[in-house]
Write an enzyme that holds these catalytic residues in place. Structure first.
Site, PDB file in Angstrom:
ATOM      1  N   ARG A 241       0.971  -1.126   0.104  1.00  0.00           N
ATOM      2  CA  ARG A 241      -0.142   0.021  -0.125  1.00  0.00           C
ATOM      3  C   ARG A 241       0.852   1.227  -0.086  1.00  0.00           C
ATOM      4  O   ARG A 241       2.035   1.275   0.603  1.00  0.00           O
ATOM      5  CB  ARG A 241      -0.891   0.011   1.243  1.00  0.00           C
ATOM      6  CG  ARG A 241      -2.232  -0.662   1.303  1.00  0.00           C
ATOM      7  CD  ARG A 241      -3.102  -0.006   0.071  1.00  0.00           C
ATOM      8  NE  ARG A 241      -4.136  -0.764  -0.095  1.00  0.00           N
ATOM      9  CZ  ARG A 241      -4.377  -1.620  -1.188  1.00  0.00           C
ATOM     10  NH1 ARG A 241      -3.372  -1.989  -1.813  1.00  0.00           N
ATOM     11  NH2 ARG A 241      -5.538  -2.247  -1.390  1.00  0.00           N
ATOM     12  N   GLU A 270      -2.583   8.132  -5.817  1.00  0.00           N
ATOM     13  CA  GLU A 270      -2.719   7.269  -6.988  1.00  0.00           C
ATOM     14  C   GLU A 270      -3.886   7.818  -7.790  1.00  0.00           C
ATOM     15  O   GLU A 270      -4.935   8.249  -6.876  1.00  0.00           O
ATOM     16  CB  GLU A 270      -2.988   5.765  -6.769  1.00  0.00           C
ATOM     17  CG  GLU A 270      -1.825   5.168  -5.965  1.00  0.00           C
ATOM     18  CD  GLU A 270      -1.955   3.646  -5.692  1.00  0.00           C
ATOM     19  OE1 GLU A 270      -3.072   3.115  -6.285  1.00  0.00           O
ATOM     20  OE2 GLU A 270      -0.987   3.015  -5.245  1.00  0.00           O
ATOM     21  N   HIS A 288       0.120   0.070  -9.872  1.00  0.00           N
ATOM     22  CA  HIS A 288      -0.817  -0.731  -8.866  1.00  0.00           C
ATOM     23  C   HIS A 288      -1.283  -1.851  -9.614  1.00  0.00           C
ATOM     24  O   HIS A 288      -2.551  -2.193  -9.670  1.00  0.00           O
ATOM     25  CB  HIS A 288      -1.926   0.248  -8.083  1.00  0.00           C
ATOM     26  CG  HIS A 288      -2.578  -0.427  -7.007  1.00  0.00           C
ATOM     27  ND1 HIS A 288      -2.791   0.223  -5.731  1.00  0.00           N
ATOM     28  CD2 HIS A 288      -2.301  -1.748  -6.716  1.00  0.00           C
ATOM     29  CE1 HIS A 288      -3.384  -0.401  -4.955  1.00  0.00           C
ATOM     30  NE2 HIS A 288      -3.035  -1.693  -5.299  1.00  0.00           N
TER      31      HIS A 288
HETATM   32  C1  MLT Z   1      -5.370  -5.517  -3.261  1.00  0.00           C
HETATM   33  O1  MLT Z   1      -5.502  -4.939  -2.266  1.00  0.00           O
HETATM   34  O2  MLT Z   1      -6.211  -6.385  -3.470  1.00  0.00           O
HETATM   35  C2  MLT Z   1      -4.578  -4.861  -4.449  1.00  0.00           C
HETATM   36  O3  MLT Z   1      -3.941  -3.891  -4.113  1.00  0.00           O
HETATM   37  C3  MLT Z   1      -5.322  -4.700  -5.688  1.00  0.00           C
HETATM   38  C4  MLT Z   1      -6.254  -3.586  -6.009  1.00  0.00           C
HETATM   39  O4  MLT Z   1      -6.437  -2.906  -4.984  1.00  0.00           O
HETATM   40  O5  MLT Z   1      -6.727  -3.209  -7.107  1.00  0.00           O
END
Ligand code: MLT
Length: 322
Positions: A241, A270, A288
């Site tokens: 994160r 982001e 990401h």
């Molecule tokens: C997640 O937490 O599953 C990943 O960071 C993928 C996302 O958020 O798209």
């Protein structure tokens, strides 16, 4: 029949599973203003990824006297974009799909780690600009070095297994995990992890405790020399994160040469806009996409569809976060 909004995409198979059960699926990204003004109160459930934020204001706007959201599905792992306490206040069930993307994120983390230590991105950049940097781009092996994992859940354990196969010594820090698997050195203090590792990979959630956990002080603690005696420098990777690596501190450490490389798939803000990180050759990033594989998205979609079907049939789910 439930009305289900899917704001950040879902696999065709999952949509078909829901429609076959008679549910109505709306695939559309709703912007913040629309959500703030209560658009989601026209739905019984919403499925989101990280691009949609459901903080307290958006959750309270998504319920009305006539009904509104009963279920928030997080297609993925991280739930830092959902105010779970607020959802609980309105009796909205929150579910995620914690295991479905593990393999994809593990592979991507190892990919970033090797891309950093072997200068793969820099090599491609220079090749494209007509430079044959064969002599200049000397990397280091990850075998014979020490990898520190911050957070020791499913993904970190997958990364640990792969790293061990490459000949790395693996260390981990996770105050919420009690077991200590053979071959992995568990640290009680996060600073001790940094003191022992030339390479660090982040695998924890973003919380007030972990915000800016990777800062100048901790980068300064890392050794530059691997357990094999090779001066490989310090390397940091995060596919967890944004906000856990202090980007400004990391950028300064890259500029001073204290940090040899930084690879990030996640950012404090982001989409990433204008960041000082982008000026460093020793930084490379991705938007990401660690969980963005056909396989993970298919597993995530199917798992989420099953949770939704179960919820609208029985009023509860096998797994939920509240
Ligand atoms: C997640 O937490 O599953 C990943 O960071 C993928 C996302 O958020 O798209």
């Amino acid at each position: 029949m439930a009305r289900i909004a899917v704001t950040d995409g879902m696999s065709t198979k999952a949509v078909e599973m829901l429609e076959k059960m008679g549910h109505e699926v709306t695939l559309r990204h709703f912007g913040k203003e629309e959500i703030d003004s209560g658009t989601l109160s026209d739905f019984d459930a919403v499925v989101i990824r990280s691009a949609t934020k459901l903080h307290s204001r958006q959750i309270s706007a998504s319920v009305s006297d006539e009904g509104g959201l009963q279920f928030i599905g997080r297609a993925g792992v991280g739930v830092d974009n959902i105010d779970i306490n607020e959802a609980t206040k309105y009796n909205i069930k929150v579910c995620n799909t914690p295991g479905a993307s593990t393999r994809s994120v593990v592979e991507f983390t190892i990919g970033h780690l090797i891309a950093s230590t072997r200068n793969i991105v820099t090599a491609d950049r220079s090749l494209r600009s007509g430079i044959w940097a064969k002599k200049e781009l000397r990397g280091s092996e990850i075998g014979g070095k020490s990898l520190g994992l911050i957070g020791f859940g499913r993904i970190a354990r997958g990364v640990a297994n792969a790293a061990i196969a490459f000949g790395m010594q693996v260390h981990a820090y996770d105050p919420y995990v009690v077991d200590s698997p053979e071959g992995i050195t568990i640290h009680k203090e996060v600073d001790d992890l940094f003191r022992n590792c030339t390479h660090i990979s982040i695998h924890c959630n973003l919380t007030e405790e972990t915000r800016n956990l990777v800062n100048s002080h901790r980068i300064s603690l890392m050794p530059r020399i691997g357990t094999d005696g090779i001066e490989c420098g310090k390397h940091i990777v995060s596919c967890a994160r944004g906000g856990i690596v202090d980007e400004s501190a990391a950028s300064k450490a890259l500029a001073s040469g204290d940090l040899q490389s930084l690879a990030l798939d996640v950012f404090e803000n982001e989409p990433l806009d204008d960041s000082p990180l982008l000026s460093h050759e020793s930084f490379h990033g991705s938007p990401h996409i660690a969980a963005s594989t056909m396989e993970a998205q298919s597993r995530i979609g199917v798992e989420m569809a099953e949770l939704l079907i179960e919820f609208f049939e029985t009023g509860s789910t096998r797994t939920s976060l509240n």
